[in-house]
Design a protein around this motif. Structure first.
Motif, PDB file in Angstrom:
ATOM      1  N   CYS A   8      -3.087  -1.433  -8.917  1.00 63.36           N
ATOM      2  CA  CYS A   8      -3.269  -0.690  -7.674  1.00 63.36           C
ATOM      3  C   CYS A   8      -4.593   0.084  -7.731  1.00 63.36           C
ATOM      4  O   CYS A   8      -4.888   0.744  -8.724  1.00 63.36           O
ATOM      5  CB  CYS A   8      -2.103   0.270  -7.468  1.00 63.36           C
ATOM      6  SG  CYS A   8      -2.155   1.163  -5.908  1.00 63.36           S
ATOM      7  N   PHE A  50       0.836  -1.190   0.000  1.00 66.35           N
ATOM      8  CA  PHE A  50       0.000   0.000   0.000  1.00 66.35           C
ATOM      9  C   PHE A  50       0.879   1.251   0.000  1.00 66.35           C
ATOM     10  O   PHE A  50       2.046   1.218   0.359  1.00 66.35           O
ATOM     11  CB  PHE A  50      -0.963   0.029   1.192  1.00 66.35           C
ATOM     12  CG  PHE A  50      -0.328   0.424   2.498  1.00 66.35           C
ATOM     13  CD1 PHE A  50      -0.371   1.746   2.934  1.00 66.35           C
ATOM     14  CD2 PHE A  50       0.320  -0.512   3.281  1.00 66.35           C
ATOM     15  CE1 PHE A  50       0.216   2.110   4.136  1.00 66.35           C
ATOM     16  CE2 PHE A  50       0.896  -0.161   4.483  1.00 66.35           C
ATOM     17  CZ  PHE A  50       0.853   1.157   4.914  1.00 66.35           C
ATOM     18  N   ALA A  51       0.245   2.311  -0.433  1.00 66.37           N
ATOM     19  CA  ALA A  51       0.833   3.646  -0.378  1.00 66.37           C
ATOM     20  C   ALA A  51      -0.205   4.564   0.238  1.00 66.37           C
ATOM     21  O   ALA A  51      -1.396   4.234   0.274  1.00 66.37           O
ATOM     22  CB  ALA A  51       1.199   4.127  -1.775  1.00 66.37           C
ATOM     23  N   ILE A  52       0.238   5.702   0.722  1.00 66.92           N
ATOM     24  CA  ILE A  52      -0.705   6.670   1.266  1.00 66.92           C
ATOM     25  C   ILE A  52      -0.194   8.065   0.958  1.00 66.92           C
ATOM     26  O   ILE A  52       1.019   8.291   0.855  1.00 66.92           O
ATOM     27  CB  ILE A  52      -0.931   6.476   2.787  1.00 66.92           C
ATOM     28  CG1 ILE A  52      -2.148   7.293   3.265  1.00 66.92           C
ATOM     29  CG2 ILE A  52       0.330   6.767   3.567  1.00 66.92           C
ATOM     30  CD1 ILE A  52      -2.698   6.841   4.612  1.00 66.92           C
ATOM     31  N   LEU A  93      -0.257   5.267 -10.851  1.00 68.22           N
ATOM     32  CA  LEU A  93      -0.293   4.171  -9.892  1.00 68.22           C
ATOM     33  C   LEU A  93       0.262   2.916 -10.558  1.00 68.22           C
ATOM     34  O   LEU A  93       0.127   2.740 -11.771  1.00 68.22           O
ATOM     35  CB  LEU A  93      -1.725   3.901  -9.428  1.00 68.22           C
ATOM     36  CG  LEU A  93      -2.403   4.998  -8.629  1.00 68.22           C
ATOM     37  CD1 LEU A  93      -3.869   4.646  -8.361  1.00 68.22           C
ATOM     38  CD2 LEU A  93      -1.670   5.239  -7.325  1.00 68.22           C
ATOM     39  N   ALA A 116      -3.628   2.381  -2.904  1.00 68.27           N
ATOM     40  CA  ALA A 116      -3.073   3.694  -2.573  1.00 68.27           C
ATOM     41  C   ALA A 116      -4.219   4.485  -1.950  1.00 68.27           C
ATOM     42  O   ALA A 116      -5.290   4.616  -2.549  1.00 68.27           O
ATOM     43  CB  ALA A 116      -2.546   4.399  -3.817  1.00 68.27           C
ATOM     44  N   TYR A 117      -4.000   4.965  -0.731  1.00 72.28           N
ATOM     45  CA  TYR A 117      -5.014   5.719   0.005  1.00 72.28           C
ATOM     46  C   TYR A 117      -4.704   7.199  -0.120  1.00 72.28           C
ATOM     47  O   TYR A 117      -3.550   7.608   0.015  1.00 72.28           O
ATOM     48  CB  TYR A 117      -5.009   5.302   1.477  1.00 72.28           C
ATOM     49  CG  TYR A 117      -5.293   3.832   1.667  1.00 72.28           C
ATOM     50  CD1 TYR A 117      -6.599   3.363   1.779  1.00 72.28           C
ATOM     51  CD2 TYR A 117      -4.257   2.906   1.708  1.00 72.28           C
ATOM     52  CE1 TYR A 117      -6.865   2.014   1.934  1.00 72.28           C
ATOM     53  CE2 TYR A 117      -4.513   1.549   1.859  1.00 72.28           C
ATOM     54  CZ  TYR A 117      -5.814   1.112   1.966  1.00 72.28           C
ATOM     55  OH  TYR A 117      -6.072  -0.232   2.110  1.00 72.28           O
ATOM     56  N   ILE A 118      -5.740   7.995  -0.366  1.00 75.26           N
ATOM     57  CA  ILE A 118      -5.543   9.436  -0.488  1.00 75.26           C
ATOM     58  C   ILE A 118      -6.518  10.170   0.423  1.00 75.26           C
ATOM     59  O   ILE A 118      -7.712   9.868   0.450  1.00 75.26           O
ATOM     60  CB  ILE A 118      -5.670   9.912  -1.954  1.00 75.26           C
ATOM     61  CG1 ILE A 118      -5.331  11.403  -2.068  1.00 75.26           C
ATOM     62  CG2 ILE A 118      -7.033   9.584  -2.544  1.00 75.26           C
ATOM     63  CD1 ILE A 118      -5.064  11.872  -3.475  1.00 75.26           C
ATOM     64  N   ALA A 150       4.426   1.232   4.668  1.00 79.25           N
ATOM     65  CA  ALA A 150       3.990   1.661   3.341  1.00 79.25           C
ATOM     66  C   ALA A 150       5.100   1.426   2.317  1.00 79.25           C
ATOM     67  O   ALA A 150       6.288   1.536   2.637  1.00 79.25           O
ATOM     68  CB  ALA A 150       3.608   3.146   3.356  1.00 79.25           C
ATOM     69  N   LEU A 196      -7.080   3.044  -6.165  1.00 81.07           N
ATOM     70  CA  LEU A 196      -7.059   4.287  -5.409  1.00 81.07           C
ATOM     71  C   LEU A 196      -8.262   4.325  -4.470  1.00 81.07           C
ATOM     72  O   LEU A 196      -9.403   4.148  -4.893  1.00 81.07           O
ATOM     73  CB  LEU A 196      -7.076   5.492  -6.344  1.00 81.07           C
ATOM     74  CG  LEU A 196      -6.892   6.857  -5.690  1.00 81.07           C
ATOM     75  CD1 LEU A 196      -5.543   6.951  -4.978  1.00 81.07           C
ATOM     76  CD2 LEU A 196      -7.019   7.964  -6.734  1.00 81.07           C
ATOM     77  N   GLN A 202      -3.636  -4.456  -3.259  1.00 82.80           N
ATOM     78  CA  GLN A 202      -2.764  -3.417  -3.804  1.00 82.80           C
ATOM     79  C   GLN A 202      -3.549  -2.105  -3.774  1.00 82.80           C
ATOM     80  O   GLN A 202      -4.504  -1.946  -4.523  1.00 82.80           O
ATOM     81  CB  GLN A 202      -2.353  -3.743  -5.237  1.00 82.80           C
ATOM     82  CG  GLN A 202      -1.633  -5.067  -5.360  1.00 82.80           C
ATOM     83  CD  GLN A 202      -1.459  -5.487  -6.814  1.00 82.80           C
ATOM     84  OE1 GLN A 202      -1.825  -4.797  -7.740  1.00 82.80           O
ATOM     85  NE2 GLN A 202      -0.893  -6.663  -7.010  1.00 82.80           N
ATOM     86  N   TYR A 256       5.295   3.225  -0.516  1.00 84.33           N
ATOM     87  CA  TYR A 256       5.696   4.570  -0.924  1.00 84.33           C
ATOM     88  C   TYR A 256       4.699   5.572  -0.384  1.00 84.33           C
ATOM     89  O   TYR A 256       3.634   5.219   0.116  1.00 84.33           O
ATOM     90  CB  TYR A 256       5.874   4.695  -2.439  1.00 84.33           C
ATOM     91  CG  TYR A 256       4.614   4.558  -3.274  1.00 84.33           C
ATOM     92  CD1 TYR A 256       3.879   5.681  -3.662  1.00 84.33           C
ATOM     93  CD2 TYR A 256       4.196   3.316  -3.727  1.00 84.33           C
ATOM     94  CE1 TYR A 256       2.748   5.564  -4.447  1.00 84.33           C
ATOM     95  CE2 TYR A 256       3.066   3.184  -4.517  1.00 84.33           C
ATOM     96  CZ  TYR A 256       2.349   4.309  -4.877  1.00 84.33           C
ATOM     97  OH  TYR A 256       1.226   4.188  -5.656  1.00 84.33           O
TER      98      TYR A 256
END
Length: 166
Positions: free
Chosen positions: A74, A5-7, A70, A98-100, A30, A76, A96, A32
């Motif tokens: 992945c 994961f990414a954030i 991404l 990415a949290y925003i 994380a 979002l 997989q 990234y």
């Protein structure tokens, strides 16, 4: 933990919250960290990031959501208080992801919400601090995908690290 994961955050207004979110992302493993429209706040953010995240995981800065790329596969996940958002405790996290998060005193932009595969909300009465919201999302992901043993029926816990064998 399975997957990655990414954030990151869009239009963050407080550099210290950006630094705190970076530090917490590093602590939770994380892959990234990213920001949209925040580069001019980075120097002050590094003061709050005592783990020096930029030296451990990649940091990507984008000027707009349209520039953000991404990894293939992945998804979002927006974190926002909207009527349509799914309550975090009932959300199945993508392997997989990415949290925003949106800015303090604001919301994710309509362009960012349109790009999200999922939108979740934390079951609170009102908005909470951005770095705290990020920590709660990462903790929930950790619980959901971390292969922990089920909680006991009676008060107390499982000895050791609580991980399932093998």
């Amino acid at each position: 933990m399975r997957g990655y994961f990414a954030i990151g955050s869009e239009r963050i207004s407080k550099a210290m919250n950006l630094g705190a979110l970076m530090r917490t992302a590093n602590a939770f493993g994380a892959s990234y960290f990213f920001s949209i429209d925040a580069e001019h706040r980075l120097r002050a953010a590094y003061a709050a990031d005592t783990s020096k995240t930029a030296g451990h995981i990649p940091y990507y800065q984008y000027d707009t959501i349209d520039e953000m790329q991404l990894p293939r596969g992945c998804q979002l996940v927006g974190v926002e208080l909207t009527d349509e958002a799914v309550m975090l405790p009932t959300f199945r996290h993508p392997v997989q992801a990415a949290y925003i998060l949106g800015p303090e005193r604001g919301s994710l932009s309509p362009e960012t919400l349109a790009r999200c595969d999922h939108v979740v909300k934390i079951p609170t009465k009102f908005c909470i601090n951005l770095s705290l919201a990020g920590a709660l999302v990462m903790y929930d992901r950790h619980l959901a995908l971390g292969a922990y043993a089920a909680r006991p029926i009676m008060p107390g816990g499982v000895p050791g690290d609580g991980k399932l064998p093998g």
